[in-house]
Scaffold this motif. Structure first.
Motif, mmCIF file in Angstrom:
data_model
loop_
_atom_site.group_PDB
_atom_site.id
_atom_site.type_symbol
_atom_site.label_atom_id
_atom_site.label_comp_id
_atom_site.label_asym_id
_atom_site.label_seq_id
_atom_site.Cartn_x
_atom_site.Cartn_y
_atom_site.Cartn_z
ATOM 1 N N ILE A 8 0.850 -1.182 0.000
ATOM 2 C CA ILE A 8 0.000 0.000 0.000
ATOM 3 C C ILE A 8 0.887 1.235 0.000
ATOM 4 O O ILE A 8 1.581 1.508 0.969
ATOM 5 C CB ILE A 8 -0.932 0.021 1.230
ATOM 6 C CG1 ILE A 8 -1.786 -1.242 1.247
ATOM 7 C CG2 ILE A 8 -1.794 1.271 1.227
ATOM 8 C CD1 ILE A 8 -2.524 -1.452 2.527
ATOM 9 N N VAL A 17 -8.126 -1.271 0.224
ATOM 10 C CA VAL A 17 -7.823 -2.281 1.242
ATOM 11 C C VAL A 17 -8.749 -2.117 2.447
ATOM 12 O O VAL A 17 -9.240 -3.113 2.999
ATOM 13 C CB VAL A 17 -6.335 -2.220 1.657
ATOM 14 C CG1 VAL A 17 -6.075 -3.031 2.912
ATOM 15 C CG2 VAL A 17 -5.449 -2.707 0.521
ATOM 16 N N ASP A 21 -11.383 -4.841 3.883
ATOM 17 C CA ASP A 21 -11.302 -5.252 5.286
ATOM 18 C C ASP A 21 -12.663 -5.208 5.985
ATOM 19 O O ASP A 21 -12.882 -5.933 6.956
ATOM 20 C CB ASP A 21 -10.298 -4.353 6.011
ATOM 21 C CG ASP A 21 -9.974 -4.853 7.401
ATOM 22 O OD1 ASP A 21 -9.680 -6.059 7.547
ATOM 23 O OD2 ASP A 21 -10.023 -4.034 8.339
ATOM 24 N N LEU A 74 -4.143 -7.009 -5.558
ATOM 25 C CA LEU A 74 -5.241 -6.228 -4.996
ATOM 26 C C LEU A 74 -6.479 -6.345 -5.887
ATOM 27 O O LEU A 74 -7.597 -6.517 -5.397
ATOM 28 C CB LEU A 74 -4.811 -4.770 -4.829
ATOM 29 C CG LEU A 74 -5.779 -3.831 -4.136
ATOM 30 C CD1 LEU A 74 -6.241 -4.381 -2.789
ATOM 31 C CD2 LEU A 74 -5.134 -2.462 -3.950
#
Length: 97
Positions: A8, A17, A21, A74
């Motif tokens: 990141i 992200v 999460d 990602l």
């Protein structure tokens, strides 16, 4: 190109992200409240977040192979979560858009 470890380094990556999460908490909340629209909102917002990420950062044209691999990883994580969320909602996913 192969996916690698997610790094990141940009705000668009960080935002994505953080959205990823929140999936478990979203599922729990949607189930406990019996409100599937909570999951719908998460899936929609995740798709919007990915769109912003994709617009802000190159993936295939990224020259740094580690950075390209991170962004591919990602992207794969987002795809998996979108597929999972839509499957839970009973929404079929087209092969290609």
């Amino acid at each position: 190109h192969k996916a690698g470890e997610i790094r990141i380094g940009h705000d668009a990556e960080r935002a994505l992200v953080l959205q990823l999460d929140g999936f478990a908490a979203t599922l729990l909340q949607a189930r406990e409240k019996r409100m599937p629209h909570i999951l719908c909102e998460h899936v929609y917002n995740l798709a919007q977040g990915f769109s912003a990420f994709y617009a802000a950062l190159p993936i295939a044209s990224e020259e740094d192979p580690d950075l390209r691999a991170s962004r591919l990883a990602l992207s794969a994580a987002v795809l998996k979560q979108l597929e999972t969320g839509l499957d839970i909602l009973g929404i079929r996913i087209p092969e290609r858009m």
